[in-house]
Design an enzyme around this catalytic site. Structure first.
Site, PDB file in Angstrom:
ATOM      1  N   ARG A  96       0.807  -1.223   0.000  1.00 52.84           N
ATOM      2  CA  ARG A  96       0.000   0.000   0.000  1.00 52.84           C
ATOM      3  C   ARG A  96       0.839   1.270   0.000  1.00 52.84           C
ATOM      4  NH1 ARG A  96      -2.548  -4.086   2.364  1.00 52.84           N
ATOM      5  NH2 ARG A  96      -4.811  -4.287   2.028  1.00 52.84           N
ATOM      6  N   HIS A 121      -0.738  -2.628  -4.532  1.00 50.12           N
ATOM      7  CA  HIS A 121      -0.116  -3.536  -5.502  1.00 50.12           C
ATOM      8  C   HIS A 121       0.011  -2.933  -6.895  1.00 50.12           C
ATOM      9  CE1 HIS A 121       0.188  -6.443  -2.477  1.00 50.12           C
ATOM     10  NE2 HIS A 121      -0.911  -7.144  -2.679  1.00 50.12           N
ATOM     11  N   HIS A 196       3.475 -13.037  -5.258  1.00 47.84           N
ATOM     12  CA  HIS A 196       2.265 -13.208  -4.441  1.00 47.84           C
ATOM     13  C   HIS A 196       1.703 -14.629  -4.518  1.00 47.84           C
ATOM     14  CE1 HIS A 196      -1.272 -11.975  -2.226  1.00 47.84           C
ATOM     15  NE2 HIS A 196      -0.911 -10.699  -2.259  1.00 47.84           N
ATOM     16  N   TYR A 198       0.226 -18.049  -3.119  1.00 47.60           N
ATOM     17  CA  TYR A 198      -0.550 -18.509  -1.957  1.00 47.60           C
ATOM     18  C   TYR A 198      -0.165 -19.972  -1.704  1.00 47.60           C
ATOM     19  CZ  TYR A 198      -3.953 -14.596  -2.075  1.00 47.60           C
ATOM     20  OH  TYR A 198      -4.574 -13.371  -2.030  1.00 47.60           O
ATOM     21  N   ASP A 262      -1.804  -9.929   8.254  1.00 46.42           N
ATOM     22  CA  ASP A 262      -1.495  -9.222   7.015  1.00 46.42           C
ATOM     23  C   ASP A 262      -0.453  -8.191   7.397  1.00 46.42           C
ATOM     24  OD1 ASP A 262      -1.436  -8.263   4.464  1.00 46.42           O
ATOM     25  OD2 ASP A 262      -3.506  -7.543   4.409  1.00 46.42           O
ATOM     26  N   GLN A 301       5.952  -9.764   3.909  1.00 45.89           N
ATOM     27  CA  GLN A 301       4.541  -9.667   4.277  1.00 45.89           C
ATOM     28  C   GLN A 301       4.009 -11.067   4.533  1.00 45.89           C
ATOM     29  OE1 GLN A 301       3.199  -6.587   4.410  1.00 45.89           O
ATOM     30  NE2 GLN A 301       1.040  -7.010   4.796  1.00 45.89           N
ATOM     31  N   GLU A 328       5.528 -12.707   1.193  1.00 50.73           N
ATOM     32  CA  GLU A 328       5.913 -11.804   0.113  1.00 50.73           C
ATOM     33  C   GLU A 328       7.120 -10.974   0.551  1.00 50.73           C
ATOM     34  OE1 GLU A 328       2.177  -9.606  -0.821  1.00 50.73           O
ATOM     35  OE2 GLU A 328       1.357 -11.132   0.548  1.00 50.73           O
TER      36      GLU A 328
END
Length: 362
Positions: A96, A121, A196, A198, A262, A301, A328
């Site tokens: 952000r 992003h 990114h 998962y 997060d 992250q 991340e």
């Protein structure tokens, strides 16, 4: 045309273009959107040049059963319309930026706000939502694919042209290297690329990751406000639910964190220079799979897929909250507005570099 309709039309166009490639130099198909496989024994990945996206990572468990350990979709068209950033290469600036603006060399730049008043992003059409060019796709002892994207001056509000490359490479034993670099052209610009993926070491769609054990080699984190914008402070993790210095189940302390993790962590030793250091380990007791992450960035992250809800993924599996975790590696979020954070500014002719190494075992 609305953005949703535009993406749907684009998805339909891509359906006609998507091809499958498993070797060669990909010269003939470099301007098309394709799916490319890298394979080394029973270890394989699939990548698409839509968003430089990692679509799958397949490897054995402790009993030799193969499983795909990253969440995603079956088709490229689904990635076009997806909103979860599954496996995407994030940029020009990951995470952000407060109020979608920053000042550099005396000039204020206004970005595309796509997370309330903030930029997330890279904006509504960041690097995970564009077509990359396949520069190289080879097999052999170390199969690899290199993708390229030219980001133009003013794209999503960011200054200066930027030439961006990412290479995915498999090596022995069960190691995935992700190398990113970007060269600024003409103007200084912030650059903070992130990958990114998962991860669910139990297998995509197998349930939550709350029982998986995580260790983060980070003694501090960057607290945020209600909009997930860093306050500018670095705080110790000791005595908080953010403390993963010793291995612990993801779900052990998640109740103490509003909405789940997060969180950007400051990787220990990052202030000693830009070299590879151990960032995290993840273990899944049920399958025996483990993953060790090394990288050369100051932050990571840790995200527990808090926003997933009823997302239909690969093979019809439905992904829910806590269905995966993301690690991340990155520069600190909103660093362009916090002079005390490690700088993300790349000057003309300078090269930004980011190297991640995923080491798997079972």
């Amino acid at each position: 045309m609305s953005r949703a309709l535009h993406l749907t039309v684009l998805a339909l166009c891509l359906v006609a273009l998507v091809g499958l490639s498993s070797g060669g130099n990909a010269e003939a198909g470099r301007k098309m959107v394709g799916v490319y496989e890298l394979k080394k024994g029973d270890f394989s990945i699939r990548v698409t040049n839509w968003g430089a996206t990692l679509m799958s990572v397949v490897l054995p468990d402790s009993k030799g059963n193969l499983g795909d350990v990253v969440l995603g979709y079956d088709t490229v068209a689904e990635y076009v319309n997806g909103t979860a950033y599954f496996g995407g290469l994030i940029g020009r600036v990951a995470n952000r930026i407060a109020n979608a603006r920053f000042t550099l060399d005396g000039k204020t730049y206004r970005l595309f706000p796509n997370a309330g008043n903030n930029s997330l992003h890279g904006g509504h059409r960041g690097f995970s939502k564009v077509i990359w060019t396949v520069k190289e796709h080879v097999g052999g002892a170390s199969p690899r694919i290199t993708l390229y994207y030219h980001s133009f001056d003013g794209e999503q509000g960011f200054p200066g042209d930027l030439d961006v490359y990412v290479t995915y490479e498999l090596s022995t034993p069960y190691v995935l290297n992700v190398r990113m670099n970007a060269t600024a052209r003409g103007k200084a610009t912030p650059v903070n690329l992130a990958h990114h993926a998962y991860w669910n070491l139990g297998g995509q769609g197998s349930g939550t990751i709350l029982a998986e054990t995580v260790q983060l080699f980070a003694s501090r984190y960057t607290p945020v406000d209600a909009a997930l914008i860093p306050t500018g402070r670095l705080a110790p993790v000791a005595g908080t639910p953010y403390d993963f210095r010793a291995p612990a189940a993801v779900g052990a302390r998640i109740g103490g964190v509003p909405s789940g993790y997060d969180t950007n962590y400051a990787v220990d030793g990052a202030d000693e220079g830009w070299q590879l250091r151990r960032v995290a380990t993840v273990r899944d007791a049920a399958t025996g799979r483990a993953m060790e992450l090394w990288a050369d960035q100051p932050g990571v992250q840790f995200y527990t897929s808090n926003g997933l809800s009823g997302v239909r993924g690969k093979g019809g599996k439905v992904y829910g909250r806590y269905g995966a975790l993301c690690l991340e590696t990155q520069g600190f979020p909103d660093a362009v507005n916090h002079p005390n954070f490690p700088s993300q500014i790349v000057r003309p002719g300078q090269v930004y570099k980011h190297h991640m190494v995923f080491k798997f075992s079972f």
